[in-house]
Enzyme design. Sequence first.
Site, PDB file in Angstrom:
ATOM      1  N   GLY A  54       9.620  -0.488   0.678  1.00  0.00           N
ATOM      2  CA  GLY A  54       9.006   1.058   0.302  1.00  0.00           C
ATOM      3  C   GLY A  54       7.666   1.132   0.636  1.00  0.00           C
ATOM      4  O   GLY A  54       6.869   0.387   1.139  1.00  0.00           O
ATOM      5  N   CYS A  55       6.880   2.026  -0.213  1.00  0.00           N
ATOM      6  CA  CYS A  55       5.721   2.438  -0.081  1.00  0.00           C
ATOM      7  C   CYS A  55       4.652   1.064  -0.279  1.00  0.00           C
ATOM      8  O   CYS A  55       4.896   0.281  -1.367  1.00  0.00           O
ATOM      9  CB  CYS A  55       5.335   3.307  -1.360  1.00  0.00           C
ATOM     10  SG  CYS A  55       3.620   3.632  -1.745  1.00  0.00           S
ATOM     11  N   PHE A  56       3.730   0.920   0.630  1.00  0.00           N
ATOM     12  CA  PHE A  56       3.091  -0.249   0.425  1.00  0.00           C
ATOM     13  C   PHE A  56       1.822  -0.259  -0.468  1.00  0.00           C
ATOM     14  O   PHE A  56       1.573  -1.011  -0.926  1.00  0.00           O
ATOM     15  CB  PHE A  56       2.424  -0.987   1.872  1.00  0.00           C
ATOM     16  CG  PHE A  56       1.724   0.064   2.859  1.00  0.00           C
ATOM     17  CD1 PHE A  56       1.104   1.432   2.328  1.00  0.00           C
ATOM     18  CD2 PHE A  56       1.695   0.077   4.077  1.00  0.00           C
ATOM     19  CE1 PHE A  56       0.533   2.285   3.208  1.00  0.00           C
ATOM     20  CE2 PHE A  56       0.971   0.849   4.963  1.00  0.00           C
ATOM     21  CZ  PHE A  56       0.618   2.030   4.539  1.00  0.00           C
ATOM     22  N   CYS A  58       2.739   0.690  -3.540  1.00  0.00           N
ATOM     23  CA  CYS A  58       3.203   0.052  -4.626  1.00  0.00           C
ATOM     24  C   CYS A  58       3.248  -1.422  -4.543  1.00  0.00           C
ATOM     25  O   CYS A  58       2.829  -2.347  -5.318  1.00  0.00           O
ATOM     26  CB  CYS A  58       4.723   0.492  -4.893  1.00  0.00           C
ATOM     27  SG  CYS A  58       4.701   2.372  -5.367  1.00  0.00           S
TER      28      CYS A  58
END
Length: 224
Positions: A54-56, A58
């Site tokens: 997912g979102c890098f 995070c």
Amino acid sequence: MKKIAAVLLAMFAISCQGAPDANPKALAKVTDEVKKGDIKKDNAKTETAIFAGGCFWCTEAFFTDLKGVEKVVSGYIGGTVANPTYRQVSSGATGHAEAIEITYNPNEVAYEDLLEIFFATHDPTTLNRQGNDEGTQYRSEIFYTTPAQKASAENFIKLLTDQNIFEGKKIVTKVSSAGKFYPAEDYHQDYFALNGDQPYCQMVIAPKMDKLKKNYKSKLKAVK
């Protein structure tokens, strides 16, 4: 994903890492079992692990403070375009995943420990999606850099499935050979550390970091 100016603050309450809170003790047991069957590694001072979850913004934050981790870089991997930009990757047209490249000392932290944190901090049961973030660029994928990593990752997923860690939900995480990793633009690097007061960081990343510190305190670097 991160069109912050156009998204209502309330939407940030739904984590881009929407993990179903796998039991930390159960995950630790899987980690120990995989370590027992691990094949012999070389004596390299550092190794590289690459995860997409997912979102890098995070995923980078979750690994930076782990013992034995020397460097974490956000970037793109698994696509068909050389030197892709964030805008290109976000369109989903290039085939790249947002990912992180971790440089770590295997004498201080085992690859299996990295896998444990990876599966504890994202949802490996949602195809091409993490929370509100949807598209192939947000897929769950492990990019192995050595045969030992491939064996460990596949065994880890098998044990997670056999022991029903995610309560009947099918794990969709792919295990692939690592190709070219492209570092993301500078403003994506160390995002949480540099922008911790931003609404996205406070509403999405910070709660997950608090859980990480609570459940995996022994794996984290000492606070200076």
